[in-house]
Design a protein around this motif. Sequence first.
Motif, PDB file in Angstrom:
ATOM      1  N   SER A 177      69.622  26.682  14.392  1.00 14.39           N
ATOM      2  CA  SER A 177      68.742  26.263  13.233  1.00 14.39           C
ATOM      3  C   SER A 177      69.104  24.600  13.192  1.00 14.39           C
ATOM      4  O   SER A 177      68.373  23.767  12.461  1.00 14.39           O
ATOM      5  N   MET A 178      70.201  24.035  13.886  1.00 11.31           N
ATOM      6  CA  MET A 178      70.423  22.611  13.970  1.00 11.31           C
ATOM      7  C   MET A 178      69.549  21.841  14.842  1.00 11.31           C
ATOM      8  O   MET A 178      69.217  22.197  15.934  1.00 11.31           O
ATOM      9  N   PRO A 179      69.108  20.781  14.222  1.00 15.15           N
ATOM     10  CA  PRO A 179      68.073  19.652  15.131  1.00 15.15           C
ATOM     11  C   PRO A 179      68.970  18.897  16.247  1.00 15.15           C
ATOM     12  O   PRO A 179      68.540  17.773  16.379  1.00 15.15           O
ATOM     13  N   ASP A 180      70.007  19.714  16.823  1.00 18.23           N
ATOM     14  CA  ASP A 180      71.102  18.910  17.610  1.00 18.23           C
ATOM     15  C   ASP A 180      71.025  19.532  19.022  1.00 18.23           C
ATOM     16  O   ASP A 180      70.787  20.800  19.171  1.00 18.23           O
ATOM     17  N   LEU A 181      71.217  18.941  20.032  1.00 14.91           N
ATOM     18  CA  LEU A 181      71.518  19.386  21.292  1.00 14.91           C
ATOM     19  C   LEU A 181      73.018  20.000  21.386  1.00 14.91           C
ATOM     20  O   LEU A 181      73.929  19.201  20.993  1.00 14.91           O
ATOM     21  N   ILE A 182      73.288  21.290  21.814  1.00 16.58           N
ATOM     22  CA  ILE A 182      74.534  21.858  21.490  1.00 16.58           C
ATOM     23  C   ILE A 182      74.787  22.983  22.746  1.00 16.58           C
ATOM     24  O   ILE A 182      73.798  23.731  22.902  1.00 16.58           O
ATOM     25  N   TYR A 183      75.477  22.712  23.469  1.00 20.75           N
ATOM     26  CA  TYR A 183      75.733  23.601  24.632  1.00 20.75           C
ATOM     27  C   TYR A 183      77.463  23.789  24.780  1.00 20.75           C
ATOM     28  O   TYR A 183      78.121  22.621  24.306  1.00 20.75           O
ATOM     29  N   ILE A 184      77.736  24.713  25.564  1.00 20.18           N
ATOM     30  CA  ILE A 184      79.273  25.060  25.782  1.00 20.18           C
ATOM     31  C   ILE A 184      79.487  25.378  27.043  1.00 20.18           C
ATOM     32  O   ILE A 184      78.622  26.182  27.685  1.00 20.18           O
ATOM     33  N   GLN A 185      80.570  24.714  27.822  1.00 20.10           N
ATOM     34  CA  GLN A 185      80.481  24.999  29.191  1.00 20.10           C
ATOM     35  C   GLN A 185      82.235  25.366  29.316  1.00 20.10           C
ATOM     36  O   GLN A 185      83.050  25.081  28.637  1.00 20.10           O
ATOM     37  N   ASP A 186      82.401  26.419  30.391  1.00 23.25           N
ATOM     38  CA  ASP A 186      83.738  26.748  30.544  1.00 23.25           C
ATOM     39  C   ASP A 186      84.567  25.441  31.397  1.00 23.25           C
ATOM     40  O   ASP A 186      83.876  24.616  31.532  1.00 23.25           O
ATOM     41  N   GLY A 187      85.865  25.862  31.596  1.00 24.92           N
ATOM     42  CA  GLY A 187      86.668  24.888  32.229  1.00 24.92           C
ATOM     43  C   GLY A 187      86.150  24.476  33.700  1.00 24.92           C
ATOM     44  O   GLY A 187      86.579  23.513  34.250  1.00 24.92           O
ATOM     45  N   THR A 188      85.529  25.512  34.335  1.00 24.50           N
ATOM     46  CA  THR A 188      84.865  25.088  35.695  1.00 24.50           C
ATOM     47  C   THR A 188      83.592  24.540  35.715  1.00 24.50           C
ATOM     48  O   THR A 188      82.978  24.376  36.550  1.00 24.50           O
ATOM     49  N   GLY A 189      82.906  24.596  34.443  1.00 28.06           N
ATOM     50  CA  GLY A 189      81.535  23.651  34.290  1.00 28.06           C
ATOM     51  C   GLY A 189      80.399  24.544  34.199  1.00 28.06           C
ATOM     52  O   GLY A 189      79.139  24.555  34.255  1.00 28.06           O
ATOM     53  N   ARG A 190      80.549  26.303  34.179  1.00 27.66           N
ATOM     54  CA  ARG A 190      79.699  27.014  33.775  1.00 27.66           C
ATOM     55  C   ARG A 190      79.235  27.074  32.516  1.00 27.66           C
ATOM     56  O   ARG A 190      80.104  26.798  31.552  1.00 27.66           O
ATOM     57  N   PHE A 191      77.880  27.231  32.295  1.00 28.85           N
ATOM     58  CA  PHE A 191      77.551  27.319  31.002  1.00 28.85           C
ATOM     59  C   PHE A 191      77.613  28.727  30.250  1.00 28.85           C
ATOM     60  O   PHE A 191      77.538  29.704  30.755  1.00 28.85           O
ATOM     61  N   ILE A 192      78.254  28.503  28.939  1.00 33.14           N
ATOM     62  CA  ILE A 192      78.525  29.701  28.179  1.00 33.14           C
ATOM     63  C   ILE A 192      77.419  30.141  27.217  1.00 33.14           C
ATOM     64  O   ILE A 192      76.972  31.133  27.100  1.00 33.14           O
ATOM     65  N   GLU A 193      77.215  28.685  26.479  1.00 34.46           N
ATOM     66  CA  GLU A 193      76.094  29.275  25.469  1.00 34.46           C
ATOM     67  C   GLU A 193      75.332  27.747  25.294  1.00 34.46           C
ATOM     68  O   GLU A 193      75.805  26.704  25.490  1.00 34.46           O
ATOM     69  N   MET A 194      74.140  27.447  24.613  1.00 37.81           N
ATOM     70  CA  MET A 194      73.344  26.763  24.128  1.00 37.81           C
ATOM     71  C   MET A 194      72.363  27.026  23.294  1.00 37.81           C
ATOM     72  O   MET A 194      71.990  28.119  23.215  1.00 37.81           O
ATOM     73  N   ASN A 195      72.159  26.130  22.175  1.00 36.81           N
ATOM     74  CA  ASN A 195      71.151  26.465  21.141  1.00 36.81           C
ATOM     75  C   ASN A 195      69.678  26.316  21.560  1.00 36.81           C
ATOM     76  O   ASN A 195      69.455  25.704  22.706  1.00 36.81           O
ATOM     77  N   GLN A 196      68.770  26.573  20.801  1.00 32.77           N
ATOM     78  CA  GLN A 196      67.285  26.787  21.157  1.00 32.77           C
ATOM     79  C   GLN A 196      67.024  25.024  21.453  1.00 32.77           C
ATOM     80  O   GLN A 196      65.986  25.021  22.233  1.00 32.77           O
ATOM     81  N   TYR A 197      67.606  24.226  20.547  1.00 28.54           N
ATOM     82  CA  TYR A 197      67.140  22.923  20.902  1.00 28.54           C
ATOM     83  C   TYR A 197      67.221  22.330  22.226  1.00 28.54           C
ATOM     84  O   TYR A 197      66.411  21.918  23.121  1.00 28.54           O
ATOM     85  N   ALA A 198      68.653  22.877  22.681  1.00 25.59           N
ATOM     86  CA  ALA A 198      68.945  22.457  24.194  1.00 25.59           C
ATOM     87  C   ALA A 198      68.185  23.142  25.155  1.00 25.59           C
ATOM     88  O   ALA A 198      67.670  22.666  25.987  1.00 25.59           O
ATOM     89  N   LYS A 199      67.787  24.523  24.900  1.00 25.14           N
ATOM     90  CA  LYS A 199      66.979  25.247  25.753  1.00 25.14           C
ATOM     91  C   LYS A 199      65.509  24.755  25.967  1.00 25.14           C
ATOM     92  O   LYS A 199      65.218  24.477  26.982  1.00 25.14           O
TER      93      LYS A 199
END
Length: 524
Positions: free
Chosen positions: A188-210
């Motif tokens: 619901s946040m109008p911000d770019l949000i994503y999470i990567q693990d220690g090796t750079g693989r994507f774990i999660e990202m919000n709708q705005y980022a996608k």
Amino acid sequence: MNVQRIYSKNVLLIRILWGCFILCMLVQILKHKDPTFISILFGSGILVCGTISIFIFKKLFIEQTMYLCVLGMSFVTFVLIDNEPVISNFYLIFLVIFILSLYHDYRPVFLMSILSIFIGAHFYKYGDRLNYTYHNGDFFYFLFTLSVTFLVAFLQIRYSRSVERDDNAKKEEVRKDNEQQILALINSMPDLIYIQDGTGRFIEMNQYAKALFKLENIDYRNKHLDELFSQNEWFRNFQNCFSDDDISWEKGIAYRFELDLAIENQFSATFDIIKVPTFFADGSRKNLLVIGRDITEQKKAYDLVLRSEKLAVVGELAAGVAHEIRNPLTSIKGFMQLANQEREFNPNHVQIMLSEISRIESIVSEYLSLAKPNRNSLKSLQNIDTLVRNVITLFESQTNLKNINIHSELDCSYQIMCNPNEIKQVFINIFQNAIEAIGSNGDIYIYLRNVPESGVEIIFIDNGCGIKKERLKKIGEPFYSTKEKGTGLGLLTSNRIIEKHYGTIKIKSEVKKGTEVTVFLPTS
């Protein structure tokens, strides 16, 4: 059972095992005088306990080491019962209960029960070694007691695991609910949000980022950048979003910066990016949380505020500049009229007129540089004393009209990397505030001070009315001003300009005594 929990139990059991071994040695030394037997027992115990210790503390085969610990306890039990056979029944059953309470696992309890049967059979087979009359049914009684103990242990473990499963199910349900709530929040946040693990693989990202990366229909989880770049050409345009990841990991703390994105005519924006690295207990990389806010409109609004503040200062300076230009124009007009009457130019008069024209050009140039629209002009190496002198030139007429004396010590020259127009605007804001605080008949002092291996300080001191302490705390807040018609944006704008140049502004003031403003700018 969790491997880490098994390891902690193993550590506890090896400590108990060492304690039992030391106890056995003391008993043998006190009861037996045969050094050969004691040396054999000592060597065997050191070998058994030492081998198990190596496996445990080097974390080798953690689950298998659990069985080694049980075997080690059986070895110690055998030695103890060999010294006191009468305790065999009690001790063997107690050991099963002890292993149960320690591990809460079928496997070590089952192993300990089998070993107890064999150890018990050995001692009951040789009844003459017991200190009481041996009966044929004693060994079967022992087996019955051991069976009951094992059954109780089995039921207790089963019950504990059932309770643990229920607890884990509830925890899992709570965890999923929390994850859903967190996902709903970040989506619901109008911000770019994503999470990567220690090796750079994507774990999660919000709708705005996608939506921004155009990854709505692509499975991005557990994939590296290169894999997504090969699947989505649009995503390649955002490579510079990930260029500072290594800096974040190296710093080990939240890293913040602004990022300009311009993709042909399809997209253009400025993002305020924060990258937050997290680590495991051993210091290895865990996750990288990235939050980006589109501040394009805020930047535009800030630029408008900056321009409005400039125009406000220009308006206040207009009267003084007009008066300053009128004086040399009057001189030039007088000499021209004199030359017209005499039909010739006096060389001395010409020199004076040229000097006055140069002064007019200097004033107009400074005035125009301030009045130009704000643009992101590049920084360049500037003499700070020259910038201050240029600002003094703009205010000379205004201070003369109000009988305000300017005292400056600008003998030293320091060079800084800066945007000259922006720095001059800061000095003009401070100057204007000082003149308004004095009103008339006062003094303004300006000093340059070198801060070794750091930068330079520009100090402005006036003997005006000063500012109350409670008001001084709010100075710099938007739309808060000590002046009747002030907007409160002057110092706010100045603060942002100086922060952009990695400097600071400090204000000291005392009512009816004056104000001191210190501007620090780094030289590198």
